[in-house]
Scaffold this active site. Structure first.
Site, mmCIF file in Angstrom:
data_model
loop_
_atom_site.group_PDB
_atom_site.id
_atom_site.type_symbol
_atom_site.label_atom_id
_atom_site.label_comp_id
_atom_site.label_asym_id
_atom_site.label_seq_id
_atom_site.Cartn_x
_atom_site.Cartn_y
_atom_site.Cartn_z
ATOM 1 N N ASP A 79 45.454 28.924 15.402
ATOM 2 C CA ASP A 79 46.431 28.828 16.552
ATOM 3 C C ASP A 79 44.709 28.139 17.227
ATOM 4 O O ASP A 79 44.168 27.395 16.411
ATOM 5 C CB ASP A 79 46.359 30.549 16.890
ATOM 6 C CG ASP A 79 47.334 29.861 17.788
ATOM 7 O OD1 ASP A 79 47.392 29.426 19.104
ATOM 8 O OD2 ASP A 79 48.177 30.812 17.641
ATOM 9 N N HIS A 117 46.484 31.299 24.326
ATOM 10 C CA HIS A 117 47.759 31.571 23.118
ATOM 11 C C HIS A 117 46.602 32.293 22.109
ATOM 12 O O HIS A 117 48.094 33.670 21.987
ATOM 13 C CB HIS A 117 48.308 30.117 23.121
ATOM 14 C CG HIS A 117 49.333 30.375 22.149
ATOM 15 N ND1 HIS A 117 49.143 30.310 20.556
ATOM 16 C CD2 HIS A 117 50.468 30.013 21.990
ATOM 17 C CE1 HIS A 117 51.100 29.887 20.232
ATOM 18 N NE2 HIS A 117 51.450 30.119 21.612
ATOM 19 N N LEU A 320 43.487 36.014 28.082
ATOM 20 C CA LEU A 320 41.877 35.853 28.111
ATOM 21 C C LEU A 320 41.071 36.672 29.259
ATOM 22 O O LEU A 320 42.340 36.776 30.889
ATOM 23 C CB LEU A 320 41.235 33.769 28.619
ATOM 24 C CG LEU A 320 41.543 32.575 27.691
ATOM 25 C CD1 LEU A 320 41.595 31.698 28.133
ATOM 26 C CD2 LEU A 320 40.754 33.026 26.305
ATOM 27 N N SER A 367 56.390 31.993 19.221
ATOM 28 C CA SER A 367 55.188 32.102 18.394
ATOM 29 C C SER A 367 54.590 34.066 19.235
ATOM 30 O O SER A 367 53.354 34.129 18.223
ATOM 31 C CB SER A 367 53.975 31.617 19.931
ATOM 32 O OG SER A 367 53.728 30.110 18.973
#
Length: 589
Positions: A79, A117, A320, A367
């Site tokens: 990823d 992501h 994050l 995803s």
């Protein structure tokens, strides 16, 4: 342990009270657990303006309480990089086990503040459980490795490194791949030798059991982004999907589990790419916006102009760290982009839910669905480490739950079927190009995995071409083009089918086709490989590889027939092209 799905949809008040109490206890260890409807869903209020439908979850039920948590299973995340020091991931990250393709280090933590992501995907799989902060992963004791090829060149060599070739990949049992083609409108171009060069080493991993490769189907049902032409989707593709999962080469490999996405209502997520190569569905949700939050700094009327699905629940997971990086960052006023807004109550350091900005509530897409399946596979492999990738695929297909049971075929004004809904094959297995064999059920899968008798020796027919004496004109429904291959001495029970075909039938570039391509098994089951209405960025209906997954447990022996029709051709009108070749490969046991 989990009972049948119907019993989960009609819960008594007493049962709801018990579930609420259990969730409250779980929250003491993971404060955001109550918002993770994909793990436990009793219809509670989550992020988003609509409530999830009770029972639409992964069926984790009591597995975590029984210490089925993915312990001892390593999951590789191919990823964007993962923030390996994230407070809710660090304890599950394998030290020096990841790889940064940019600097050759073992630290793939993103340097781009928008590259969240991979961190969100990793959290869905294996966020640490019961540590007093944040969220919980589907497999909260699994170990994580990260490979940041989306932050680098994203080439085949990097995929091979992360899948089997790199030293860090050697002990990876599950590989999560939440990525796909940039413009998924091209049909496959891959030779038989190239295919073998991928599938053979993939099968040889994990001591010959094979790594379990989980792949996102794509997010191109409603539109396809194009760098020059903007969002593409012909109006005629609106019901069958702009793009198809078979357009993504890797989604057609025998070793790969291709995952579609369902939302919190138990229906296809608005974006989820359908296709014949879909194997099962995970939970991806929708967008997780809340009008009350969006409207604070948005232009007047902005929220009211948005599609309703924007305000349906998404997936809550790791982001994050901090309020500057990632999906959850402090709002910018005035906002330049939608991402500058606070989209729900979790966002910004002013959040009353969690002000760290270390978590996000808007993760979605296939995803997000793929890592829910990867997490379930990790639970299965803890329960039975001897499962081969074929065993895992088979168990998932035969234990997944049929959701949206009334999904119907799409027809034109004449009643011609353009795209099928749920169909039941000759072995009694229900399949849908939207959902594959259904929504994964962790408890059912783990229960089946425990003590599962291996499928045994693989029977592979190899590629068998049709003997087409002359080009077959592609006519209307009454006069289709057909080509047949007889398989003898093949698999008694089908696990997978791959096909290729060629034609000289012209396609209108970036427009939907009127062609419908179907495969008919020896038992008479018809699977639609290409629905009429799908769009393509190629000149002819020709492809080298497409997985057609609707035939599990049927016999592989007998006549397999490819049928191609022009659904818009009037009776007596001259055909626009011909079917010129057909080949098939049947795998099973």
């Amino acid at each position: 342990m989990r009972q049948i799905f119907k019993k989960r949809t009609a819960l008594s008040l007493a049962t709801l009270a018990v579930l609420a109490s259990a969730t409250a206890q779980a929250q003491q260890g993971d404060p955001l657990y109550r918002y993770q409807w994909h793990l436990m869903n009793y219809g509670q209020q989550v992020l988003g303006d609509t409530r999830p439908v009770s029972g639409i979850d992964l069926g984790i039920d009591d597995l975590h309480d029984y210490n089925i948590r993915g312990k001892g299973v390593i999951v590789g995340v191919l990823d964007e990089g993962t923030e390996i020091r994230h407070p809710d991931l660090a304890a599950n990250v394998v030290p020096n086990g990841s790889w940064n393709f940019n600097d050759g280090s073992h630290d793939p933590t993103p340097t781009n503040p928008d590259a969240a992501h991979g961190t969100s995907v990793s959290g869905i799989i294996a966020a640490v459980g019961w540590n007093g902060i944040g969220v919980r992963g589907v497999a909260p004791s699994a170990r994580l490795k990260s490979f940041n090829f989306l932050d680098s060149d994203a080439n085949n060599e990097q995929i091979q490194y992360a899948w089997w070739d790199g030293p860090e990949s050697k002990d990876v049992a599950v590989s999560n791949n939440s990525w796909g083609s940039t413009i998924p409108l091209f049909l496959t171009v891959v030779s038989e030798n190239e295919l073998a060069a991928w599938e053979n080493p993939m099968s040889a991993t994990r001591g010959g059991l094979g790594t379990v490769y989980v792949k996102a189907a794509g997010n191109s049902f409603a539109s396809v982004p194009h760098p020059l032409f903007g969002e593409l989707c012909p109006a005629s593709a609106a019901q069958v999907g702009c793009s198809q999962s078979i357009n993504d080469t890797e989604a057609n490999y025998f070793n790969v589990i291709t995952v579609a996405a369902a939302n919190a209502a138990g229906k296809r997520s608005s974006y989820s790419t359908p296709g014949a190569s879909v194997w099962v569905s995970g939970l991806g949700g929708e967008y997780g916006w809340e009008r009350a939050s969006v409207s604070v700094n948005a232009p007047a009327g902005f929220a009211d102009r948005q599609p309703a699905v924007r305000f349906d629940p998404a997936i809550v997971t790791t982001d994050l760290s901090g309020c500057v990086n990632g999906y959850n960052a402090n709002a910018v006023v005035p906002p330049e982009f939608v991402s500058d807004l606070n989209l729900n109550r979790l966002e910004s350091d002013q959040s009353a839910i969690d002000g760290t900005c270390n978590y996000g509530g808007t993760m979605n897409g296939t995803s997000a669905a793929a890592p829910t399946v990867s997490g379930v596979v990790a639970l299965m492999l803890q329960a039975n480490p001897k499962l081969s990738f074929r065993d895992v695929k088979y168990i998932l297909a035969t234990t997944s739950r049929r959701i949206d049971p009334n999904q119907a075929a799409v027809t034109n004004a004449d009643g011609t079927v353009l795209s099928a809904g749920w169909t039941v094959n000759a072995a009694g297995r229900a399949f849908s190009n939207w959902y594959g064999y259904g929504l994964v059920d962790a408890t059912m899968a783990v229960t089946r995995a425990t003590g599962f008798k291996s499928l045994g020796r693989l029977v592979d027919s190899g590629w068998q071409p049709a003997q087409v004496a002359a080009a077959q004109p592609i006519g209307n429904v009454a006069a289709p083009a057909r080509a047949t291959v007889r398989i003898a001495g093949g698999a008694g029970r089908v696990e997978a089918v791959q096909i290729g075909m060629a034609s000289d039938y012209p396609l209108d570039f970036l427009e939907s086709t009127t062609l419908r391509v179907s495969l008919i098994s020896p038992s008479g089951t018809r699977a639609i490989v290409v629905p009429a209405g799908a769009a393509f960025a190629v000149d002819t209906m020709t492809f080298d590889l497409a997985a057609v997954n609707a035939f599990i447990d049927e016999t592989g022996n007998g006549d397999w027939t490819l049928e191609v029709v022009d659904t818009a051709l009037a009776a007596g009108a001259e055909t626009k092209g011909n079917l010129t070749s057909f080949k098939i490969r049947v795998l099973g046991h």
